[in-house]
Design an enzyme around this catalytic site. Sequence first.
Site, short mmCIF file in Angstrom:
data_model
loop_
_atom_site.label_atom_id
_atom_site.label_comp_id
_atom_site.label_asym_id
_atom_site.label_seq_id
_atom_site.Cartn_x
_atom_site.Cartn_y
_atom_site.Cartn_z
N HIS A 1 2.36 2.00 -3.12
CA HIS A 1 1.19 3.18 -3.64
C HIS A 1 1.76 4.46 -3.59
CE1 HIS A 1 -2.23 -0.13 -3.27
NE2 HIS A 1 -1.32 -0.62 -3.89
N ASP B 1 0.90 -1.16 0.03
CA ASP B 1 0.08 -0.12 0.02
C ASP B 1 0.90 1.16 -0.04
OD1 ASP B 1 -2.18 1.83 0.50
OD2 ASP B 1 -3.32 -0.18 1.05
#
Length: 416
Positions: free
Chosen positions: A262, A239
Amino acid sequence: MCSSISSYTMKTLVLLFILIGLSNSRIYSASIYGYPGSFNVLDYGAAADGITDDSQALLNTWNDACSSSAGYPQVIIPPNMIFLLSPMTLIGPCNSQNIYFVVSGSLVSPSSPSVWTGQDSSQWLAFRNVSGLVVGGSGTIDGQGKEWWDQSCRYHPELDGCTRLAPTALKFIFCSQSSISNMYFANSAQTHILIERCNGFNVNNVMIQSPGNSPNTDGIHIQASQNVAITNSKISSGDDCISIGDYSSNVQIYNIQCGPGHGISIGSLGKGGHSAQVSNIHVNNVFFYGTTNGARIKTWQVGRGFVRDVTFENLQFNSVKNPIIIDQHYCDVRGACKETGTGVQISNVVYQNIYGTSITDIAINLNCSMSVPCTDITMQLIQLTPATPGKQVKAYCKNANGQEYGIEPGPCLSGV
């Protein structure tokens, strides 16, 4: 040109972190030579075999160190040993101005989610209400998250009883004037480090590593905290490498390697109509490799409040999907959230000295709200090219106002 934090403030922060580092070195060295304020978890009955639960031994060690009248009490987790710990919270305030948590060995989480039955499944290890906490020592914190990932609703929505909430490896809650450095984190079930409601917190020289497909394994999340610095660290996760949540301000992020993951994100903010307040964020000297996003701001249309005084500078992208992105239409299901008359105001955001490659054709994507547009955006000295030779990249700006100089691809902003 804006500066997120004044030169004086920045110099003060740097000096503070140098002094913390020097102090850390003295204390860690003292522990080797039997500093009288040392509290070794082995002396409290820890088995250190990676099989026996050492939670009570660590809790007793912490309680004695925290209540100690020694000038610099320190909890010692010795090297070359593995300590299995069940979910636990180490609570302050402590008697001394500083307390040192020296991790030279490995702290390991139970691998089975069943251990959390009847307990708070959002956390494994936590420090709460501790001022002057210094965590370091070149050890490892291993969240052993695979069994959590294998039952995650994100990837297994069809699974009966799938998990939406999994433990954060290490939480710092209400921990002011504190730091963590020289640590290795691996395979947290969810977020690796959470800094929540802290004032004055430094993260330096940490390595965080979990698979790129591990669900919701943010590297570091900052929530409702002020005066935070994250420096000289390498983060690989499933993430955001670093994410910044609501009511956070005066955040410095410097010299970071990010990927996979991310990217570095402000948000998401404003979910459920909540009011956001995020300001004075400075992201400098970051290398992104193979991430799904680079420099990202994401807000929900139903939100309120503001994001302002943000600088992204000296960034390098290598095969990044969305190098520069603002999304004021963030939604659980892409395209399913209708346009509203509300929004989180995004203003005074600077992007400068940025270069690298994009694996998608939209390298710059500022998708701002019609009702609450982005204002005072500055972009200068940006050079983004396609990761695949022969392709082209472009910039897309909607309801984004500001000025730009030396941009490729571009132009993009309104009001140039």
